[in-house]
Design an enzyme around this catalytic site. Structure first.
Site: not given
Length: 244
Positions: A8, A130
């Site tokens: 990330d 998600d």
């Protein structure tokens, strides 16, 4: 099942967020190129790279860094974060990405993503959903940093996207992301049982090698591991073990 290491990026640095919260950030010392090469040397054939700045604000904040990874790392790069238009999608492809993850747009505008799936490079699209649990065992995709919910439950949305040609799904249980709480096994078993044509990527909750063994039994094609690799909870040797 293959293990896909995750990186990330925020401000060009390697970080991890707990449950997607930008106020709960952990920073790591090594830069992205060093980390990606370490994973490739360990046997990774695909590395998942998230542009957190673009995910929050739009644009191409870390695109130059992603392009460098595509150019200089001996592994394919799958990247997501901030894809809000077809131009955004093309920029990632043109930067060298093997696959591009599209998240919130799948929830907000599934018809738009469905149209891309039938166009050039549609097979390189990964739906990044998600999800959080809802009533009666249903799961609901979230958008905009998990602050919005779409109109459809997970299976209804997937039916639409799979009918349009979706081949790859990255699915994260929000409650487990970055928490080392173990993978959401029932979630992945239900997706794989319902959509046998999908190559499912499990994400969220991995904290040990035993977690990898368990999620492999659900039928997923691969499992994304981020923080657990960075912090040594999952040994680097597991990358090669699950990449053979």
């Amino acid at each position: 099942m293959k293990l896909i290491p995750a990186i990330d990026l925020r401000g060009g640095r390697v970080v991890r967020l707990q449950q997607g919260d930008y106020e709960r950030e952990t920073r790591y010392d090594d830069d992205a190129l060093v980390v990606a090469r370490r994973y490739a040397d360990a046997g990774a054939t695909l590395i998942h790279v998230v542009d957190l700045d673009s995910a929050r604000d739009g644009g191409t904040a870390n695109l130059a860094a992603i392009e460098q990874l595509c150019r200089e790392v001996d592994a394919d790069i799958q990247t997501g974060g901030g894809v809000r238009s077809h131009e955004d999608f093309r920029r990632r492809i043109d930067a060298g990405a093997a696959r591009v993850v599209i998240g919130s747009l799948c929830v907000r505008e599934p018809a738009t993503v469905a149209s891309w799936l039938t166009g050039p490079d549609g097979e390189r699209i990964v739906a990044g959903l998600d999800v959080s649990p809802g009533p009666e065992g249903a799961w609901f995709p979230r958008a905009a940093g998990w602050t919005e919910s779409g109109d459809d439950d997970l299976f209804t949305l997937l039916e639409r996207l799979v009918d349009a040609g979706l081949e790859h799904l990255l699915c994260t249980d929000i409650e487990r992301d970055g928490m080392f709480a173990g993978p959401s096994l029932v979630l992945y078993e239900s997706i794989c049982a319902r959509f046998s044509s999908l190559a499912v990527q499990a994400s969220g909750g991995i904290g040990s090698s035993e977690d990898l063994n368990e999620v492999a039994q659900t039928g997923v094609a691969s499992c994304i591991v981020g923080r657990a690799l960075l912090e040594g909870r999952v040994a680097l040797s597991e990358v090669g073990k699950w990449s053979r």
